[in-house]
Design an enzyme around this catalytic site. Structure first.
Site, PDB file in Angstrom:
ATOM      1  N   GLY A  16      48.599 -45.549 -45.324  1.00 27.51           N
ATOM      2  CA  GLY A  16      47.828 -44.889 -46.380  1.00 27.51           C
ATOM      3  C   GLY A  16      46.359 -45.239 -46.502  1.00 27.51           C
ATOM      4  O   GLY A  16      45.818 -45.214 -47.612  1.00 27.51           O
ATOM      5  N   THR A  17      45.659 -45.483 -45.383  1.00 25.04           N
ATOM      6  CA  THR A  17      44.218 -45.742 -45.527  1.00 25.04           C
ATOM      7  C   THR A  17      43.481 -44.477 -45.971  1.00 25.04           C
ATOM      8  O   THR A  17      42.511 -44.556 -46.731  1.00 25.04           O
ATOM      9  CB  THR A  17      43.560 -46.276 -44.223  1.00 25.04           C
ATOM     10  OG1 THR A  17      43.613 -45.262 -43.225  1.00 25.04           O
ATOM     11  CG2 THR A  17      44.218 -47.537 -43.725  1.00 25.04           C
ATOM     12  N   ASN A  18      43.930 -43.330 -45.495  1.00 31.29           N
ATOM     13  CA  ASN A  18      43.283 -42.080 -45.933  1.00 31.29           C
ATOM     14  C   ASN A  18      43.574 -41.811 -47.406  1.00 31.29           C
ATOM     15  O   ASN A  18      42.696 -41.371 -48.148  1.00 31.29           O
ATOM     16  CB  ASN A  18      43.730 -40.911 -45.053  1.00 31.29           C
ATOM     17  CG  ASN A  18      42.986 -40.891 -43.735  1.00 31.29           C
ATOM     18  OD1 ASN A  18      41.770 -40.761 -43.707  1.00 31.29           O
ATOM     19  ND2 ASN A  18      43.709 -41.067 -42.639  1.00 31.29           N
ATOM     20  N   MET A  91      54.147 -37.649 -41.540  1.00 31.67           N
ATOM     21  CA  MET A  91      54.685 -37.411 -40.212  1.00 31.67           C
ATOM     22  C   MET A  91      55.953 -36.544 -40.227  1.00 31.67           C
ATOM     23  O   MET A  91      56.836 -36.703 -39.397  1.00 31.67           O
ATOM     24  CB  MET A  91      54.955 -38.754 -39.507  1.00 31.67           C
ATOM     25  CG  MET A  91      53.724 -39.637 -39.401  1.00 31.67           C
ATOM     26  SD  MET A  91      52.222 -38.773 -38.869  1.00 31.67           S
ATOM     27  CE  MET A  91      52.158 -39.276 -37.177  1.00 31.67           C
ATOM     28  N   LYS A  92      56.011 -35.622 -41.178  1.00 30.42           N
ATOM     29  CA  LYS A  92      57.145 -34.706 -41.232  1.00 30.42           C
ATOM     30  C   LYS A  92      56.590 -33.286 -41.192  1.00 30.42           C
ATOM     31  O   LYS A  92      55.549 -33.022 -41.793  1.00 30.42           O
ATOM     32  CB  LYS A  92      57.892 -34.958 -42.545  1.00 30.42           C
ATOM     33  CG  LYS A  92      59.226 -34.274 -42.665  1.00 30.42           C
ATOM     34  CD  LYS A  92      59.925 -34.725 -43.940  1.00 30.42           C
ATOM     35  CE  LYS A  92      61.208 -33.967 -44.161  1.00 30.42           C
ATOM     36  NZ  LYS A  92      62.251 -34.264 -43.184  1.00 30.42           N
ATOM     37  N   ILE A  93      57.272 -32.423 -40.470  1.00 32.83           N
ATOM     38  CA  ILE A  93      56.776 -31.043 -40.380  1.00 32.83           C
ATOM     39  C   ILE A  93      57.275 -30.242 -41.583  1.00 32.83           C
ATOM     40  O   ILE A  93      58.475 -30.233 -41.879  1.00 32.83           O
ATOM     41  CB  ILE A  93      57.198 -30.408 -39.036  1.00 32.83           C
ATOM     42  CG1 ILE A  93      56.448 -31.125 -37.895  1.00 32.83           C
ATOM     43  CG2 ILE A  93      56.902 -28.904 -39.016  1.00 32.83           C
ATOM     44  CD1 ILE A  93      56.889 -30.763 -36.507  1.00 32.83           C
ATOM     45  N   LEU A  94      56.356 -29.608 -42.277  1.00 33.57           N
ATOM     46  CA  LEU A  94      56.736 -28.818 -43.456  1.00 33.57           C
ATOM     47  C   LEU A  94      57.228 -27.439 -43.009  1.00 33.57           C
ATOM     48  O   LEU A  94      56.648 -26.820 -42.117  1.00 33.57           O
ATOM     49  CB  LEU A  94      55.541 -28.680 -44.405  1.00 33.57           C
ATOM     50  CG  LEU A  94      55.106 -29.985 -45.083  1.00 33.57           C
ATOM     51  CD1 LEU A  94      53.742 -29.819 -45.753  1.00 33.57           C
ATOM     52  CD2 LEU A  94      56.143 -30.470 -46.094  1.00 33.57           C
ATOM     53  N   ASN A 108      45.265 -30.971 -43.513  1.00 34.73           N
ATOM     54  CA  ASN A 108      45.751 -32.150 -42.796  1.00 34.73           C
ATOM     55  C   ASN A 108      44.597 -32.813 -42.058  1.00 34.73           C
ATOM     56  O   ASN A 108      43.653 -32.141 -41.645  1.00 34.73           O
ATOM     57  CB  ASN A 108      46.820 -31.721 -41.779  1.00 34.73           C
ATOM     58  CG  ASN A 108      47.361 -32.888 -40.964  1.00 34.73           C
ATOM     59  OD1 ASN A 108      47.626 -33.969 -41.505  1.00 34.73           O
ATOM     60  ND2 ASN A 108      47.512 -32.694 -39.660  1.00 34.73           N
ATOM     61  N   HIS A 110      43.809 -35.020 -38.648  1.00 36.99           N
ATOM     62  CA  HIS A 110      44.459 -35.315 -37.368  1.00 36.99           C
ATOM     63  C   HIS A 110      43.502 -36.154 -36.507  1.00 36.99           C
ATOM     64  O   HIS A 110      42.310 -35.850 -36.426  1.00 36.99           O
ATOM     65  CB  HIS A 110      44.802 -33.992 -36.662  1.00 36.99           C
ATOM     66  CG  HIS A 110      45.517 -34.192 -35.366  1.00 36.99           C
ATOM     67  ND1 HIS A 110      46.853 -34.518 -35.307  1.00 36.99           N
ATOM     68  CD2 HIS A 110      45.079 -34.139 -34.083  1.00 36.99           C
ATOM     69  CE1 HIS A 110      47.209 -34.644 -34.044  1.00 36.99           C
ATOM     70  NE2 HIS A 110      46.151 -34.421 -33.274  1.00 36.99           N
TER      71      HIS A 110
END
Ligand code: GAR
Length: 189
Positions: A16-18, A91-94, A108, A110
């Site tokens: 969670g740095t972002n 890291m989960k695809i919605l 997002n 990346h």
């Protein structure tokens, strides 16, 4: 002082740095957003601690994240008038079903200069390809992985003696700077 701050939800899976960068910026008087929810698919994600410390509501989603749960979460976010959902190391695809609730509202970050190096291991791929530059990209989330409309990019030089760790650290520093800036700009536009 901004009176009406836009409500934002941040989705995370890990350190969670972002998220931290987004939260720290949100605490400034002149910031145009506030973080209403932090959502994680990992109950032990380190980023959750920082969210809780800052009294931000957190929600854990299940591994399966079935349609009923997706609908329930969408309802919570819509009720809160969430202006943007920021994926920050999520890291989960919605699913298209979930994306449909928030058209052009999910962004997002990346760790590559998209459209190069989608998916995982982006820094390794850039090093192996002997790229002179890497960087990060903020883009709208679409049904296709890391392929939605690009909003902003930040280039980072790759040095001859770079290691994976060094490059990752340098790119991450730029991610942390870029995400709050771009989010504020999007809200203003
Ligand atoms: C960041 O480098 C982000 O760009 C990347 O995961 C890291 C999360 O770090 N995201 C992806 O690879 C998504 N495709 P953080 O948890 O410290 O923000």
């Amino acid at each position: 002082m901004i009176k009406e701050k836009a409500n934002i939800a941040v989705f995370i899976s890990g350190r969670g740095t972002n998220l931290k960068a987004l939260i720290l910026r949100s605490k400034k008087k002149d910031c145009n957003y506030k973080i209403a929810y932090v959502i994680s698919n990992k109950k032990n994600a380190a980023g959750l601690k920082f969210a809780k410390k800052n009294r931000i509501a957190t929600i854990i989603i299940s591994h399966l994240f079935l349609k009923t749960e997706q609908k329930k979460l969408a309802k919570i976010l819509i009720t809160k008038s969430i202006k943007f959902i920021c994926l920050a190391g999520f890291m989960k695809i919605l699913s298209p079903y979930f994306l449909n609730f928030f058209k052009n509202k999910i962004i997002n970050i990346h760790p590559s200069l998209l459209p190069k190096y989608k998916g995982l291991n982006t820094h390794l791929k850039a090093l192996e390809a002997k790229e002179k530059f890497s960087g990060c990209t903020i883009h709208f989330v679409s049904k296709k992985l890391d392929s939605g409309k690009i909003i902003a990019k930040k280039k980072v030089k790759i040095f001859k003696k770079d290691t994976l760790k060094k490059l990752e650290k340098r790119v991450l520093k730029e991610e942390n700077k870029l995400y709050p800036l771009v989010l504020e700009k999007l809200i203003r536009s």
